[in-house]
Design an enzyme around this catalytic site. Structure first.
Site, mmCIF file in Angstrom:
data_model
loop_
_atom_site.group_PDB
_atom_site.id
_atom_site.type_symbol
_atom_site.label_atom_id
_atom_site.label_comp_id
_atom_site.label_asym_id
_atom_site.label_seq_id
_atom_site.Cartn_x
_atom_site.Cartn_y
_atom_site.Cartn_z
ATOM 1 N N HIS A 54 36.507 93.727 5.867
ATOM 2 C CA HIS A 54 37.475 92.742 6.339
ATOM 3 C C HIS A 54 36.679 91.535 6.829
ATOM 4 C CE1 HIS A 54 40.984 95.728 7.261
ATOM 5 N NE2 HIS A 54 40.334 96.055 6.144
ATOM 6 N N GLU A 56 36.839 89.840 9.527
ATOM 7 C CA GLU A 56 36.432 89.937 10.929
ATOM 8 C C GLU A 56 35.226 90.855 11.109
ATOM 9 O OE1 GLU A 56 40.944 89.357 10.709
ATOM 10 O OE2 GLU A 56 39.458 90.564 9.657
ATOM 11 N N CYS A 84 43.754 93.529 12.259
ATOM 12 C CA CYS A 84 44.212 94.918 12.272
ATOM 13 C C CYS A 84 43.547 95.677 13.417
ATOM 14 C CB CYS A 84 43.906 95.582 10.932
ATOM 15 S SG CYS A 84 42.143 95.874 10.646
ATOM 16 N N CYS A 87 39.665 95.943 13.180
ATOM 17 C CA CYS A 87 38.971 94.691 13.503
ATOM 18 C C CYS A 87 39.056 94.366 14.992
ATOM 19 C CB CYS A 87 39.529 93.555 12.659
ATOM 20 S SG CYS A 87 39.148 93.746 10.895
#
Length: 138
Positions: A54, A56, A84, A87
């Site tokens: 991801h 992040e 999410c 993260c």
């Protein structure tokens, strides 16, 4: 940070998201408390065949490498979308103090159960609680 700085870094995160090759592009920019960019990344989990890639997470890893420290005390993460649980937890472990995002999970995933993730409630379960802010750029 000023509102102009917030807008600048959020726009950069949105640009990174638009450059992602993923079905739902995401971008993240992490800065230190002096306003220096520590990392600017986009998501690539399908492209790289890595579930955790991801934007992040990749930004945390790049910022850790750049600073030579696991902790990013005083840092702000600018995200194109509300992060999410994975993260947010990673940002908490990294001691990122502020998470700023544009779109909510529900705006991004209106027909998916992950759109109903309550990030504010989730943060309350963590030992280190980053400040979570949504900024509308319209």
């Amino acid at each position: 940070m000023t509102a102009a700085n917030d807008t600048q870094f959020l726009r950069q995160a949105i640009e990174l998201a638009s450059e992602s090759e993923e079905f739902v592009g995401r971008g993240s920019v992490t800065i230190n408390n002096q306003g220096e960019v520590l990392a600017a990344t986009s998501n690539s989990q399908r492209t790289d065949q890595q579930a955790v890639n991801h934007a992040e997470i990749k930004a945390i890893q790049a910022a850790n490498t750049k600073t030579g420290s696991r902790k990013l005390i005083g840092a702000t993460a600018y995200c194109s979308c509300e992060p999410c649980a994975m993260c947010i937890a990673a940002m908490s472990y990294a001691k990122i103090e502020r998470i700023v995002f544009v779109k909510t999970m529900q705006e991004t995933f209106p027909d998916d159960t992950q759109g109903y993730f309550d990030s504010h409630a989730f943060i309350e379960t963590l030992n280190f609680k980053p400040k979570l802010e949504q900024i509308n750029l319209h």
